[in-house]
Design a protein around this motif. Structure first.
Motif, PDB file in Angstrom:
ATOM      1  N   LEU A 101       1.567 -58.349   8.650  1.00  0.00           N
ATOM      2  CA  LEU A 101       0.177 -58.373   8.205  1.00  0.00           C
ATOM      3  C   LEU A 101      -0.466 -59.722   8.517  1.00  0.00           C
ATOM      4  O   LEU A 101      -1.601 -59.787   8.983  1.00  0.00           O
ATOM      5  N   ALA A 102       0.259 -60.787   8.280  1.00  0.00           N
ATOM      6  CA  ALA A 102      -0.275 -62.119   8.577  1.00  0.00           C
ATOM      7  C   ALA A 102      -0.467 -62.285  10.083  1.00  0.00           C
ATOM      8  O   ALA A 102      -1.470 -62.862  10.530  1.00  0.00           O
ATOM      9  N   ASP A 103       0.474 -61.774  10.863  1.00  0.00           N
ATOM     10  CA  ASP A 103       0.356 -61.852  12.322  1.00  0.00           C
ATOM     11  C   ASP A 103      -0.845 -61.065  12.823  1.00  0.00           C
ATOM     12  O   ASP A 103      -1.461 -61.428  13.828  1.00  0.00           O
ATOM     13  N   MET A 104      -1.179 -59.979  12.137  1.00  0.00           N
ATOM     14  CA  MET A 104      -2.320 -59.163  12.561  1.00  0.00           C
ATOM     15  C   MET A 104      -3.620 -59.940  12.451  1.00  0.00           C
ATOM     16  O   MET A 104      -4.520 -59.764  13.257  1.00  0.00           O
ATOM     17  N   ARG A 105      -3.704 -60.811  11.448  1.00  0.00           N
ATOM     18  CA  ARG A 105      -4.919 -61.625  11.314  1.00  0.00           C
ATOM     19  C   ARG A 105      -5.087 -62.504  12.551  1.00  0.00           C
ATOM     20  O   ARG A 105      -6.159 -62.577  13.143  1.00  0.00           O
ATOM     21  N   THR A 159      -2.361 -45.067   3.839  1.00  0.00           N
ATOM     22  CA  THR A 159      -1.588 -44.372   2.815  1.00  0.00           C
ATOM     23  C   THR A 159      -1.654 -45.076   1.465  1.00  0.00           C
ATOM     24  O   THR A 159      -1.202 -44.526   0.466  1.00  0.00           O
ATOM     25  N   LEU A 160      -2.208 -46.271   1.426  1.00  0.00           N
ATOM     26  CA  LEU A 160      -2.280 -47.041   0.180  1.00  0.00           C
ATOM     27  C   LEU A 160      -3.346 -46.486  -0.755  1.00  0.00           C
ATOM     28  O   LEU A 160      -4.283 -45.801  -0.329  1.00  0.00           O
ATOM     29  N   GLU A 161      -3.197 -46.834  -2.025  1.00  0.00           N
ATOM     30  CA  GLU A 161      -4.237 -46.522  -3.009  1.00  0.00           C
ATOM     31  C   GLU A 161      -5.497 -47.317  -2.619  1.00  0.00           C
ATOM     32  O   GLU A 161      -5.389 -48.380  -2.000  1.00  0.00           O
ATOM     33  N   PRO A 162      -6.685 -46.825  -2.970  1.00  0.00           N
ATOM     34  CA  PRO A 162      -7.921 -47.518  -2.573  1.00  0.00           C
ATOM     35  C   PRO A 162      -7.965 -49.003  -2.953  1.00  0.00           C
ATOM     36  O   PRO A 162      -8.375 -49.834  -2.145  1.00  0.00           O
ATOM     37  N   LEU A 163      -7.531 -49.348  -4.163  1.00  0.00           N
ATOM     38  CA  LEU A 163      -7.561 -50.757  -4.581  1.00  0.00           C
ATOM     39  C   LEU A 163      -6.572 -51.594  -3.771  1.00  0.00           C
ATOM     40  O   LEU A 163      -6.893 -52.706  -3.337  1.00  0.00           O
ATOM     41  N   GLU A 164      -5.381 -51.056  -3.530  1.00  0.00           N
ATOM     42  CA  GLU A 164      -4.384 -51.765  -2.722  1.00  0.00           C
ATOM     43  C   GLU A 164      -4.922 -51.983  -1.307  1.00  0.00           C
ATOM     44  O   GLU A 164      -4.785 -53.068  -0.738  1.00  0.00           O
ATOM     45  N   LYS A 165      -5.528 -50.944  -0.777  1.00  0.00           N
ATOM     46  CA  LYS A 165      -6.088 -51.019   0.578  1.00  0.00           C
ATOM     47  C   LYS A 165      -7.166 -52.103   0.656  1.00  0.00           C
ATOM     48  O   LYS A 165      -7.176 -52.920   1.574  1.00  0.00           O
ATOM     49  N   GLU A 166      -8.056 -52.115  -0.330  1.00  0.00           N
ATOM     50  CA  GLU A 166      -9.129 -53.108  -0.343  1.00  0.00           C
ATOM     51  C   GLU A 166      -8.565 -54.528  -0.415  1.00  0.00           C
ATOM     52  O   GLU A 166      -9.032 -55.434   0.288  1.00  0.00           O
ATOM     53  N   ILE A 167      -7.546 -54.718  -1.223  1.00  0.00           N
ATOM     54  CA  ILE A 167      -6.928 -56.042  -1.376  1.00  0.00           C
ATOM     55  C   ILE A 167      -6.244 -56.471  -0.080  1.00  0.00           C
ATOM     56  O   ILE A 167      -6.423 -57.598   0.385  1.00  0.00           O
ATOM     57  N   ILE A 168      -5.467 -55.581   0.519  1.00  0.00           N
ATOM     58  CA  ILE A 168      -4.763 -55.904   1.765  1.00  0.00           C
ATOM     59  C   ILE A 168      -5.751 -56.246   2.875  1.00  0.00           C
ATOM     60  O   ILE A 168      -5.588 -57.239   3.594  1.00  0.00           O
ATOM     61  N   LEU A 169      -6.780 -55.439   3.028  1.00  0.00           N
ATOM     62  CA  LEU A 169      -7.763 -55.690   4.091  1.00  0.00           C
ATOM     63  C   LEU A 169      -8.518 -56.997   3.855  1.00  0.00           C
ATOM     64  O   LEU A 169      -8.727 -57.777   4.792  1.00  0.00           O
ATOM     65  N   ALA A 170      -8.907 -57.230   2.608  1.00  0.00           N
ATOM     66  CA  ALA A 170      -9.658 -58.455   2.307  1.00  0.00           C
ATOM     67  C   ALA A 170      -8.808 -59.701   2.547  1.00  0.00           C
ATOM     68  O   ALA A 170      -9.293 -60.690   3.098  1.00  0.00           O
ATOM     69  N   PHE A 171      -7.540 -59.646   2.155  1.00  0.00           N
ATOM     70  CA  PHE A 171      -6.693 -60.828   2.292  1.00  0.00           C
ATOM     71  C   PHE A 171      -6.229 -61.036   3.728  1.00  0.00           C
ATOM     72  O   PHE A 171      -6.421 -62.102   4.305  1.00  0.00           O
ATOM     73  N   TYR A 172      -5.612 -60.012   4.318  1.00  0.00           N
ATOM     74  CA  TYR A 172      -4.985 -60.198   5.622  1.00  0.00           C
ATOM     75  C   TYR A 172      -5.953 -60.091   6.794  1.00  0.00           C
ATOM     76  O   TYR A 172      -5.824 -60.828   7.764  1.00  0.00           O
ATOM     77  N   LEU A 173      -6.903 -59.180   6.735  1.00  0.00           N
ATOM     78  CA  LEU A 173      -7.780 -59.014   7.888  1.00  0.00           C
ATOM     79  C   LEU A 173      -9.070 -59.819   7.782  1.00  0.00           C
ATOM     80  O   LEU A 173      -9.587 -60.289   8.783  1.00  0.00           O
ATOM     81  N   ASP A 174      -9.584 -59.964   6.555  1.00  0.00           N
ATOM     82  CA  ASP A 174     -10.807 -60.753   6.388  1.00  0.00           C
ATOM     83  C   ASP A 174     -10.503 -62.221   6.097  1.00  0.00           C
ATOM     84  O   ASP A 174     -11.396 -63.054   6.146  1.00  0.00           O
ATOM     85  N   GLY A 175      -9.239 -62.516   5.747  1.00  0.00           N
ATOM     86  CA  GLY A 175      -8.832 -63.897   5.521  1.00  0.00           C
ATOM     87  C   GLY A 175      -9.299 -64.505   4.210  1.00  0.00           C
ATOM     88  O   GLY A 175      -9.340 -65.722   4.070  1.00  0.00           O
ATOM     89  N   LYS A 176      -9.647 -63.670   3.242  1.00  0.00           N
ATOM     90  CA  LYS A 176     -10.107 -64.195   1.957  1.00  0.00           C
ATOM     91  C   LYS A 176      -8.916 -64.660   1.123  1.00  0.00           C
ATOM     92  O   LYS A 176      -7.867 -64.032   1.134  1.00  0.00           O
ATOM     93  N   PRO A 177      -9.083 -65.743   0.373  1.00  0.00           N
ATOM     94  CA  PRO A 177      -8.004 -66.186  -0.521  1.00  0.00           C
ATOM     95  C   PRO A 177      -7.874 -65.235  -1.717  1.00  0.00           C
ATOM     96  O   PRO A 177      -8.803 -64.487  -2.036  1.00  0.00           O
ATOM     97  N   ASN A 178      -6.725 -65.290  -2.381  1.00  0.00           N
ATOM     98  CA  ASN A 178      -6.470 -64.381  -3.511  1.00  0.00           C
ATOM     99  C   ASN A 178      -7.560 -64.431  -4.578  1.00  0.00           C
ATOM    100  O   ASN A 178      -7.979 -63.403  -5.092  1.00  0.00           O
ATOM    101  N   TRP A 179      -8.018 -65.630  -4.924  1.00  0.00           N
ATOM    102  CA  TRP A 179      -9.016 -65.742  -5.984  1.00  0.00           C
ATOM    103  C   TRP A 179     -10.325 -65.065  -5.598  1.00  0.00           C
ATOM    104  O   TRP A 179     -10.993 -64.461  -6.426  1.00  0.00           O
TER     105      TRP A 179
END
Length: 137
Positions: free
Chosen positions: A10-14, A89-109
C-alpha cells in the motif's frame, strides 16, 4: 501475503502513483520527439547520408525508451487493479481510511478528522483493513 507485505505494498502504491504520472508525462514527451524525428526523416532529403542514419538511430532509441516506459506503466496498472479489487472488498469506513492514508497521503489525525474518529481508532481500522488486503492478495 503477510500484513507487513500488504502494508508495504500500500505504501509503495502511493509512490508508484507518482511514478506512473511521471511516466505518462515522459511517454508524451517521447511521442512528441518521435513525431519530430519522423518529420525530420520524411523531409530531410538526405538519402543514405550520415544525418539520415543518425536520425534513424535516435528514432530507434526513442521507440525503445517509449516501450520501456509503457511496460512499466502496464505493470503498475496491473498491480493497481489487483489492489483496487482487494480494497473494494473492505467495509466502507475501512476503504475510506485506506484510500485517504495510502493514496491521498493524509496523516492519521487528518483521516480521523475526516471520518470522525480518534487517531488511534484510525490506526486500528487501517491495520485491520491492511490485514484483510493481505489475506486477499
Amino acid at each position: 501475503m503477510t500484513y507487513e507485505e500488504a502494508r508495504n505494498l500500500l505504501a509503495d502504491m502511493r509512490a508508484a502513483k507518482r511514478r506512473a504520472n511521471a511516466i505518462k508525462a515522459r511517454i508524451a514527451d517521447i511521442e512528441s520527439d518521435a513525431q519530430s524525428i519522423s518529420s525530420a526523416l520524411n523531409n530531410s532529403g538526405v538519402s543514405g547520408g550520415i544525418m539520415h542514419s543518425r536520425v534513424e538511430e535516435l528514432a530507434l532509441k526513442v521507440e525503445t525508451e517509449r516501450e520501456k516506459h509503457m511496460a512499466a506503466l502496464e505493470a503498475y496498472f496491473a498491480l493497481e487493479d489487483k489492489l483496487a479489487a482487494a480494497i473494494d472488498t473492505l467495509e466502507p469506513l475501512e476503504k475510506e481510511i485506506i484510500l485517504a492514508f495510502y493514496l491521498d497521503g493524509k496523516p492519521n489525525w487528518k483521516v480521523g478528522e475526516a471520518v470522525g474518529l480518534e487517531e488511534r481508532t484510525v490506526r486500528r481500522y487501517k491495520r485491520k483493513a491492511a490485514q484483510k488486503i493481505a489475506d486477499i492478495l
